[in-house]
Enzyme design. Sequence first.
Site, PDB file in Angstrom:
ATOM      1  N   MET A 145       0.853  -1.188   0.000  1.00  0.00           N
ATOM      2  CA  MET A 145       0.000   0.000   0.000  1.00  0.00           C
ATOM      3  C   MET A 145       0.892   1.242   0.000  1.00  0.00           C
ATOM      4  O   MET A 145       0.449   2.336   0.329  1.00  0.00           O
ATOM      5  CB  MET A 145      -0.951  -0.003   1.201  1.00  0.00           C
ATOM      6  CG  MET A 145      -1.978  -1.109   1.109  1.00  0.00           C
ATOM      7  SD  MET A 145      -3.535  -0.823   1.977  1.00  0.00           S
ATOM      8  CE  MET A 145      -3.038  -0.311   3.584  1.00  0.00           C
ATOM      9  N   GLY A 146       2.145   1.057  -0.405  1.00  0.00           N
ATOM     10  CA  GLY A 146       3.055   2.186  -0.455  1.00  0.00           C
ATOM     11  C   GLY A 146       3.591   2.530   0.920  1.00  0.00           C
ATOM     12  O   GLY A 146       3.514   1.736   1.858  1.00  0.00           O
ATOM     13  N   TYR A 147       4.154   3.735   1.025  1.00  0.00           N
ATOM     14  CA  TYR A 147       4.815   4.202   2.238  1.00  0.00           C
ATOM     15  C   TYR A 147       5.822   3.132   2.675  1.00  0.00           C
ATOM     16  O   TYR A 147       5.774   2.599   3.773  1.00  0.00           O
ATOM     17  CB  TYR A 147       3.803   4.508   3.341  1.00  0.00           C
ATOM     18  CG  TYR A 147       4.324   5.484   4.372  1.00  0.00           C
ATOM     19  CD1 TYR A 147       4.605   6.801   4.021  1.00  0.00           C
ATOM     20  CD2 TYR A 147       4.544   5.084   5.676  1.00  0.00           C
ATOM     21  CE1 TYR A 147       5.078   7.694   4.959  1.00  0.00           C
ATOM     22  CE2 TYR A 147       5.030   5.969   6.624  1.00  0.00           C
ATOM     23  CZ  TYR A 147       5.296   7.265   6.267  1.00  0.00           C
ATOM     24  OH  TYR A 147       5.776   8.147   7.199  1.00  0.00           O
ATOM     25  N   HIS A 169       9.111   0.659   3.444  1.00  0.00           N
ATOM     26  CA  HIS A 169      10.155   0.585   4.460  1.00  0.00           C
ATOM     27  C   HIS A 169      11.014  -0.646   4.184  1.00  0.00           C
ATOM     28  O   HIS A 169      10.813  -1.352   3.191  1.00  0.00           O
ATOM     29  CB  HIS A 169       9.542   0.548   5.866  1.00  0.00           C
ATOM     30  CG  HIS A 169       8.508  -0.518   6.048  1.00  0.00           C
ATOM     31  ND1 HIS A 169       8.799  -1.864   6.065  1.00  0.00           N
ATOM     32  CD2 HIS A 169       7.158  -0.420   6.190  1.00  0.00           C
ATOM     33  CE1 HIS A 169       7.687  -2.560   6.231  1.00  0.00           C
ATOM     34  NE2 HIS A 169       6.667  -1.707   6.308  1.00  0.00           N
ATOM     35  N   ASP A 175       2.612 -10.502   9.204  1.00  0.00           N
ATOM     36  CA  ASP A 175       1.165 -10.462   8.971  1.00  0.00           C
ATOM     37  C   ASP A 175       0.626 -11.886   8.911  1.00  0.00           C
ATOM     38  O   ASP A 175       0.055 -12.312   7.905  1.00  0.00           O
ATOM     39  CB  ASP A 175       0.857  -9.714   7.667  1.00  0.00           C
ATOM     40  CG  ASP A 175       1.292  -8.260   7.715  1.00  0.00           C
ATOM     41  OD1 ASP A 175       1.058  -7.618   8.760  1.00  0.00           O
ATOM     42  OD2 ASP A 175       1.848  -7.769   6.722  1.00  0.00           O
ATOM     43  N   GLN A 187      -3.061 -12.561   7.883  1.00  0.00           N
ATOM     44  CA  GLN A 187      -3.251 -12.232   6.472  1.00  0.00           C
ATOM     45  C   GLN A 187      -2.633 -13.307   5.583  1.00  0.00           C
ATOM     46  O   GLN A 187      -3.236 -13.723   4.595  1.00  0.00           O
ATOM     47  CB  GLN A 187      -2.644 -10.866   6.157  1.00  0.00           C
ATOM     48  CG  GLN A 187      -2.749 -10.498   4.680  1.00  0.00           C
ATOM     49  CD  GLN A 187      -2.288  -9.087   4.431  1.00  0.00           C
ATOM     50  OE1 GLN A 187      -2.981  -8.147   4.765  1.00  0.00           O
ATOM     51  NE2 GLN A 187      -1.106  -8.942   3.863  1.00  0.00           N
ATOM     52  N   GLN A 189     -10.374  -2.293   2.538  1.00  0.00           N
ATOM     53  CA  GLN A 189      -9.912  -2.940   3.763  1.00  0.00           C
ATOM     54  C   GLN A 189      -9.905  -1.989   4.958  1.00  0.00           C
ATOM     55  O   GLN A 189      -9.478  -2.368   6.040  1.00  0.00           O
ATOM     56  CB  GLN A 189      -8.566  -3.612   3.554  1.00  0.00           C
ATOM     57  CG  GLN A 189      -7.407  -2.701   3.287  1.00  0.00           C
ATOM     58  CD  GLN A 189      -6.198  -3.478   2.796  1.00  0.00           C
ATOM     59  OE1 GLN A 189      -6.182  -4.018   1.692  1.00  0.00           O
ATOM     60  NE2 GLN A 189      -5.169  -3.536   3.615  1.00  0.00           N
ATOM     61  N   HIS A 231       9.405  -4.034   3.231  1.00  0.00           N
ATOM     62  CA  HIS A 231       8.998  -4.172   1.829  1.00  0.00           C
ATOM     63  C   HIS A 231      10.205  -4.494   0.951  1.00  0.00           C
ATOM     64  O   HIS A 231      10.135  -5.328   0.052  1.00  0.00           O
ATOM     65  CB  HIS A 231       8.351  -2.878   1.324  1.00  0.00           C
ATOM     66  CG  HIS A 231       7.077  -2.527   2.006  1.00  0.00           C
ATOM     67  ND1 HIS A 231       6.979  -1.475   2.885  1.00  0.00           N
ATOM     68  CD2 HIS A 231       5.852  -3.082   1.937  1.00  0.00           C
ATOM     69  CE1 HIS A 231       5.744  -1.388   3.326  1.00  0.00           C
ATOM     70  NE2 HIS A 231       5.033  -2.355   2.777  1.00  0.00           N
TER      71      HIS A 231
END
Length: 181
Positions: free
Chosen positions: A30-32, A34, A150, A153, A61, A37
């Site tokens: 979802m970007g942002y 770190h 996660d 998920q 979500q 990722h």
Amino acid sequence: MEVIETIARMLARQAEWRKSGREVGLVMTMGYLHEGHLGLVERARAENELVVTSIFVNPLQFGPKEDFGRYPRKPEQDLAMLEKAGVTTVYFPSVEEMYPTGFQTSVEVSEITEVLEGAIRPGHFRGVTTVVTKLLHAIGPQRTYFGQKDAQQVAVIQRMVRDLNFPVQVVVVPTRREPDG
């Protein structure tokens, strides 16, 4: 690094990759971004000829008490990080591209989504499984990478992939923490 913003272009690129027989690894975000990722990207690069990263802040979500509009976004910084990390393609669709007017379909995994985070965030995992289904369809990877942190998920996505016979391997990568934890 190529940036693709439409489903039609992404499907066309997927067809080219399939025709060439090149394997694709997908890192959904979802970007942002770190270090966590980038660890997923690193693993995907080690195991695939091509690496695609999606950047999409998924409104489905977010619950009614969660502020979709306040989710942090730094697209220029994200794209620079991904280019430096050796990503082949970034799929960066808009909300309107992913969920056009009249969109009515969702994907839902039961039982496993009704406990833990799912119990306190009703509908969250329905949003996750819907967007993951759309991304897997548009990009067509052989492998997709998720962080171990996660855990629920990951379990939900593994169940969905198994139940719906998606031709993709879900790769779980150990959590990479920032130096401060």
